[in-house]
Structures are given as C-alpha cells and as structure tokens.
Write a protein that holds these residues in place. Structure first.
Motif, PDB file in Angstrom:
ATOM      1  N   LYS A   1       0.849  -1.175   0.000  1.00  0.00           N
ATOM      2  CA  LYS A   1       0.000   0.000   0.000  1.00  0.00           C
ATOM      3  C   LYS A   1       0.888   1.230   0.000  1.00  0.00           C
TER       4      LYS A   1
ATOM      5  N   LYS B   1       6.378 -10.375 -10.962  1.00  0.00           N
ATOM      6  CA  LYS B   1       5.474 -10.307  -9.815  1.00  0.00           C
ATOM      7  C   LYS B   1       5.557  -8.927  -9.164  1.00  0.00           C
TER       8      LYS B   1
ATOM      9  N   GLY C   1       3.651  -6.348 -11.092  1.00  0.00           N
ATOM     10  CA  GLY C   1       2.214  -6.455 -10.838  1.00  0.00           C
ATOM     11  C   GLY C   1       1.818  -5.809  -9.515  1.00  0.00           C
ATOM     12  N   VAL C   2       2.596  -6.061  -8.475  1.00  0.00           N
ATOM     13  CA  VAL C   2       2.318  -5.490  -7.156  1.00  0.00           C
ATOM     14  C   VAL C   2       2.427  -3.966  -7.202  1.00  0.00           C
TER      15      VAL C   2
ATOM     16  N   SER D   1       2.165  -2.018  -9.830  1.00  0.00           N
ATOM     17  CA  SER D   1       1.102  -1.472 -10.681  1.00  0.00           C
ATOM     18  C   SER D   1      -0.208  -1.343  -9.912  1.00  0.00           C
ATOM     19  N   GLU D   2      -0.551  -2.370  -9.150  1.00  0.00           N
ATOM     20  CA  GLU D   2      -1.791  -2.333  -8.372  1.00  0.00           C
ATOM     21  C   GLU D   2      -1.739  -1.242  -7.298  1.00  0.00           C
ATOM     22  N   ALA D   3      -0.600  -1.119  -6.628  1.00  0.00           N
ATOM     23  CA  ALA D   3      -0.461  -0.107  -5.583  1.00  0.00           C
ATOM     24  C   ALA D   3      -0.526   1.304  -6.172  1.00  0.00           C
TER      25      ALA D   3
ATOM     26  N   GLU E   1      -1.977   2.182  -9.009  1.00  0.00           N
ATOM     27  CA  GLU E   1      -3.353   2.414  -9.471  1.00  0.00           C
ATOM     28  C   GLU E   1      -4.256   2.803  -8.306  1.00  0.00           C
ATOM     29  N   ALA E   2      -4.116   2.128  -7.169  1.00  0.00           N
ATOM     30  CA  ALA E   2      -4.933   2.454  -5.993  1.00  0.00           C
ATOM     31  C   ALA E   2      -4.643   3.876  -5.503  1.00  0.00           C
ATOM     32  N   TRP E   3      -3.361   4.260  -5.471  1.00  0.00           N
ATOM     33  CA  TRP E   3      -2.976   5.614  -5.052  1.00  0.00           C
ATOM     34  C   TRP E   3      -3.561   6.650  -6.020  1.00  0.00           C
TER      35      TRP E   3
ATOM     36  N   THR F   1      -6.087   6.434  -8.029  1.00  0.00           N
ATOM     37  CA  THR F   1      -7.551   6.483  -7.981  1.00  0.00           C
ATOM     38  C   THR F   1      -8.018   7.465  -6.908  1.00  0.00           C
TER      39      THR F   1
END
Length: 125
Positions: free
Chosen positions: A2, A33, A36-37, A39-41, A43-45, A47
C-alpha cells in the motif's frame, strides 16, 4: 503493498520505470510479480489522489495530465512532441488530437486507448 505517501508513490513509479526500461521480455519471474504489485499499488494511489474524470472529454484528459504529472504546458507539449500552441488548442477544445498525440499519451502516460477514443467529440459514446 500500500502506498501511503507521495514519496512512496514516486519511489514506486521510479521502480516501475526501471522495470519498463529493462523490457518485459527480459524480466524474471520475481520482477514480473513485483511489477504487478507495484502497478496495483500505484493504481490504488492514483484512484484516490489523481482521479480521472468519468467519461472525460479530451480537454479534461489534457488537464488531468498536467495536474497529475505536475507538468507545465510547455513540458507536456515537449513530452508529446507537439507545439505549445497546438497543446493549448487541444486543451481548449479548438482542435482534435491526431493519431500521434493519442498514441503518445497512451504509451507515455498509460492512459487507456479506449478512454482516449471515447473522449473525442465525434466518438459514439
């Protein structure tokens, strides 16, 4: 993972850029891997802190790019390889972007191509 601060966000962006520079075909399993981690973090930030307007028009996307990347119009024009005047016309809706501009935004700023096409005034939304 996060992301909680701007510093962590910029560090994650720098790490992703390093992985991109290496090239997807050259990444090992651990690096894939990690990508991917990250990228997801990120994207969440983004957003929460840099939300893309829903169903934006193209001028709103230009404004989003300027604000979220803390760029001047001159710097964004340089990134897109266009004149400052043309960027100003795009930002104010006087001109529509050409394929080169759309492609540059897609690849350099990772904006979905479908979103870009749907933002154009003549698209069938």
């Amino acid at each position: 993972m996060k992301i909680s601060t701007k510093q962590e966000y910029f560090s994650a962006m720098a790490e992703i850029e390093g992985l991109y520079q290496k090239g997807f075909s050259k990444l090992n399993q651990k690096e894939e891997k990690r990508l991917g981690v990250l990228s997801e973090a990120i994207e969440a930030w983004e957003t929460v802190h840099y939300p893309m307007p829903s169903k934006p028009d193209f001028p709103a996307i230009i404004t989003y790019l300027l604000e979220s990347n803390k760029l001047t119009q001159a710097a964004l024009a340089e990134e897109l390889n266009i004149s400052k005047g043309f960027l100003s016309q795009l930002r104010h809706g006087y001109k529509a972007p050409n394929t080169e501009v759309l492609t540059a935004i897609h690849y350099k700023f990772h904006i979905d191509g479908n979103l870009l096409l749907e933002s154009l005034p003549y698209s069938n939304r």
